[in-house]
Design an enzyme around this catalytic site. Structure first.
Site, PDB file in Angstrom:
ATOM      1  N   ASP A 111       0.811  -1.221   0.000  1.00  0.00           N
ATOM      2  CA  ASP A 111       0.000   0.000   0.000  1.00  0.00           C
ATOM      3  C   ASP A 111       0.845   1.271   0.000  1.00  0.00           C
ATOM      4  OD1 ASP A 111       1.029  -0.227   2.528  1.00  0.00           O
ATOM      5  OD2 ASP A 111      -0.898  -0.199   3.574  1.00  0.00           O
ATOM      6  N   LYS A 162       5.630   5.610  18.465  1.00  0.00           N
ATOM      7  CA  LYS A 162       5.126   6.941  18.121  1.00  0.00           C
ATOM      8  C   LYS A 162       5.365   7.904  19.274  1.00  0.00           C
ATOM      9  CE  LYS A 162       1.466   4.998  15.206  1.00  0.00           C
ATOM     10  NZ  LYS A 162       0.008   4.846  15.005  1.00  0.00           N
ATOM     11  N   ASP A 223       1.689   6.840   1.584  1.00  0.00           N
ATOM     12  CA  ASP A 223       0.911   5.718   2.106  1.00  0.00           C
ATOM     13  C   ASP A 223      -0.514   5.885   1.596  1.00  0.00           C
ATOM     14  OD1 ASP A 223      -0.652   3.972   3.564  1.00  0.00           O
ATOM     15  OD2 ASP A 223       0.280   4.417   5.492  1.00  0.00           O
TER      16      ASP A 223
END
Length: 382
Positions: A111, A162, A223
């Site tokens: 993707d 993250k 993305d």
């Protein structure tokens, strides 16, 4: 490097309703299934055999690509019967590889649209004797990504979750979803269970002293996990902002596939794609959008940065701005669909049912409905 693994098992939930009937990597981007672009780039770098790690709607891939002959590449299909994570999927797919333990293997997500030089990634991996080479890209806001800091020689130092505070943002480098593995490293991933390559495999390799290289590449990277990104990626391919040998026509303002019908009075721009047997009628303005097979765009409509699903209909004088229309949906005339709205597959949206401004439309029951709310005298007065 003649073999590769492509990870195409995700359900693509962020792209619903587009992925209701179609796996995310099979959605048409610039006129062909997205992974056709990746296969073409891999083939150009010398890859001759690709193992597709499938799961969701796995049969769709093989029905379309068969053995890969039309694409000049051999395709092998291995399906996950239960979710295995990124590392587990790579390990499961490794049973379809034929190369030796010291050979490099390309591994990439199904993707990501990227302009990275795959051959250069391979050559650097081999020259350095690396265990894994990662394609890294820089982003303006890395808070939504795991961070991958490297030293001055490109050696990966750690893998960070993250960041939650500004102090935790130690780099703008993130994992771009394309790797070169030495085959023996893949064979060390545990089998038969879920494994995260980012949270388990890579950190464990670092802990054992393995050489993980990070190659920062600032070429095009996107993305395609959201509708807005999907539309943008398709448009950028059509406009020639990113190169792909798989685009089925010359780059320019619009791409019309065989069987598409566009009225001379319609205007197409911004990298729009009109797919097979789709119809765009007089006075329509379609900008930077994807019109899927069999869809109909009615007269005097405005379709901007939107996706219209297969065999869907957009009625006269309707306006779409960043909208997603599911397969087979009918949007009748005089609707205004704002950015972010998604219409489910097969939905019937009546005349003027959704508006961002005053206009025609309203309750199809007319005065009888008004009487039900205000009393029978309402209908009598009329």
């Amino acid at each position: 490097m003649t073999e590769a693994i492509m990870l195409v098992g995700g359900k693509g939930t962020r792209l619903r309703p587009l992925t209701t009937h179609t796996p995310k990597p099979m959605l048409p981007v610039a006129g062909v299934p997205f992974i056709a672009h990746q296969l073409a780039r891999a083939a150009a770098a010398g890859v001759t055999r690709v193992v597709l790690a499938t799961s969701y709607l796995a049969e769709v891939f093989e029905d379309h690509f068969q053995d890969g002959t039309p694409y000049g590449i051999e395709l092998v299909y291995l399906t996950e019967r239960e979710p295995l994570g990124t590392g587990g999927a790579i390990r499961n797919a490794a049973s379809g590889l034929t190369c030796g333990p010291d050979e490099p293997v390309l591994v990439f997500n199904g993707d990501i649209l990227s302009g990275v030089d795959i051959a250069a990634l391979r050559d650097g991996h081999v020259a350095a004797g690396a265990d894994v080479t990662l394609h890294l890209t820089r982003v303006e806001d890395p808070r939504a990504f795991g961070l991958v800091p490297t030293d001055e020689d490109g050696r990966v130092l750690e893998f960070l979750e993250k960041p939650e505070t500004p102090e935790q943002i130690v780099t703008d480098q993130i994992n771009a979803g394309c790797y070169v593995f030495t085959r023996s490293v893949i064979d060390r991933i545990p089998t038969g269970r879920e494994v995260s390559v980012e949270r388990e495999t890579f950190p464990e390799l670092l802990a054992t002293g393995a050489l993980l290289r990070g190659v920062v590449d600032t070429s095009y990277w996107l993305d395609l996990g959201t509708p807005a990104a999907f539309v943008r990626g398709s448009a950028d391919l059509v406009l020639g902002k990113v190169d792909s040998p798989a685009v089925p026509g010359p780059t320019g303002d619009a791409l019309l596939l065989p069987g598409a019908t566009v009225h001379p009075g319609a205007v197409l721009s911004g990298g729009t794609v009109v797919a097979e047997d789709a119809v765009v009628e007089a006075g329509a303005i379609v900008e930077g959008s994807v019109i899927l097979p069999g869809a109909v765009i009615g007269p005097d409509t405005l379709v901007k940065d939107s996706i219209v699903g297969a065999f869907a209909t957009v009625g006269d004088r309707s306006a779409l701005d960043g909208a997603v229309i599911g397969d087979g949906a009918i949007v009748e005339s005089d609707n205004e669909l704002p950015n972010g709205i998604r219409i489910a597959c097969g939905t019937l949206l009546p005349v003027g049912a959704v508006r961002t401004s005053a206009g025609p439309g309203g309750c199809p029951a007319g005065t009888s409905a008004a009487a039900a709310v205000h009393g029978p005298s309402v209908g009598a007065q009329r």
